[in-house]
Enzyme design. Structure first.
Site: not given
Ligand SMILES: C[S@@+](CC[C@H](N)C(=O)[O-])C[C@H]1O[C@@H](n2cnc3c(N)ncnc32)[C@H](O)[C@@H]1O
Length: 224
Positions: A44, A69, A96, A118, A122, A190-191, A193
């Site tokens: 994930e 994460e 990342d 995310d 933009k 998910t949180e 969701e």
């Molecule tokens: C909007 S949150 C959604 C969290 C979770 N999946 C949920 O549905 O509740 C997106 C997560 O993806 C992580 N994220 C974004 N780009 C990433 C990357 N390139 N590598 C690892 N994690 C990333 C962010 O730090 C954030 O915690």
């Protein structure tokens, strides 16, 4: 839902390695490869605080789950939950995803989860979207043939963008639901969701299969 910087979580992340791999330590990086290769493993990307993956890991003890994460505070919170759960089939790496490219050349996953990534609306941030070109090419390399990406989103524009990108790279859409309400067996809430459902926002879900065409497409991409 921005998560504020939490010093305790960042400190926790820097001190606990029972369920954590890091790129900075060669032994722990190699342990990631062993973990993925020892059993069928799902990845994930962007798990947030880990509600989704902990639910799956507790229901599927014979499968391994890896989460990647980026955010250090969120990683620390997620890692503590993994440690507290007592589960041994779920591990975290905090970085990342794109930085894992070299290490992941040694492994193949049975599935990838992208949950409420995310949207980066933009244009100048397009490359940060987890369904932009570079990421889709990487996913094709690390996923086994005829296995799947499981994608969920609340965001209409990001969903449309992602669907177009998957189609462009010949990921085969084997499941599509633009008002996904009842959870499938191999899924968990998910949180984000939970929050979006409470607000009445429609959840969009896709399952994409990697086929021979997806691979050929990637090879063509690399020649360019
Ligand atoms: C909007 S949150 C959604 C969290 C979770 N999946 C949920 O549905 O509740 C997106 C997560 O993806 C992580 N994220 C974004 N780009 C990433 C990357 N390139 N590598 C690892 N994690 C990333 C962010 O730090 C954030 O915690």
């Amino acid at each position: 839902m921005r998560t504020k910087y939490k010093p305790w979580a960042v400190q926790y992340l820097s001190e606990h390695f029972e369920n954590q791999f890091t790129l900075e330590n060669e032994e722990l990086a190699n342990n990631l490869v062993s973990f993925v290769n020892e059993k069928d493993t799902y990845l994930e990307i962007g798990p947030g605080k880990g509600q989704f993956i902990l639910s799956l890991a507790s229901r599927y003890p014979d499968i391994n789950f890896l989460v990647c994460e980026l955010n250090k505070t969120i990683s620390g919170i997620c890692l503590k939950k993994i440690d507290d759960s007592g589960l041994r089939n779920v591990k975290l790496i905090s970085c990342d995803f794109y930085k894992l490219r070299d290490l992941l050349k040694k492994v193949q996953f049975c599935g990838l989860f992208l949950n409420f990534s995310d949207p980066w609306p933009k244009k100048r941030h397009t490359n940060r979207r987890l369904t932009s070109d570079n990421f889709l090419v990487e996913y094709a390399k690390i996923l086994k043939l005829n296995h799947y990406i499981y994608f969920k989103s609340d965001n209409d524009k990001f969903y449309e963008y992602s669907k177009e990108k998957f189609e462009q790279y010949n990921w085969k859409i084997v499941y599509i639901n633009e008002d996904y309400k009842d959870l499938a067996n191999f899924d968990a809430e998910t949180e984000f969701e939970s929050k979006f459902k409470e607000e009445g926002i429609k959840i969009k879900r896709l399952i994409l299969e990697k086929t021979i065409d997806t691979i050929n497409n990637v090879i063509e991409e690399e020649k360019d």
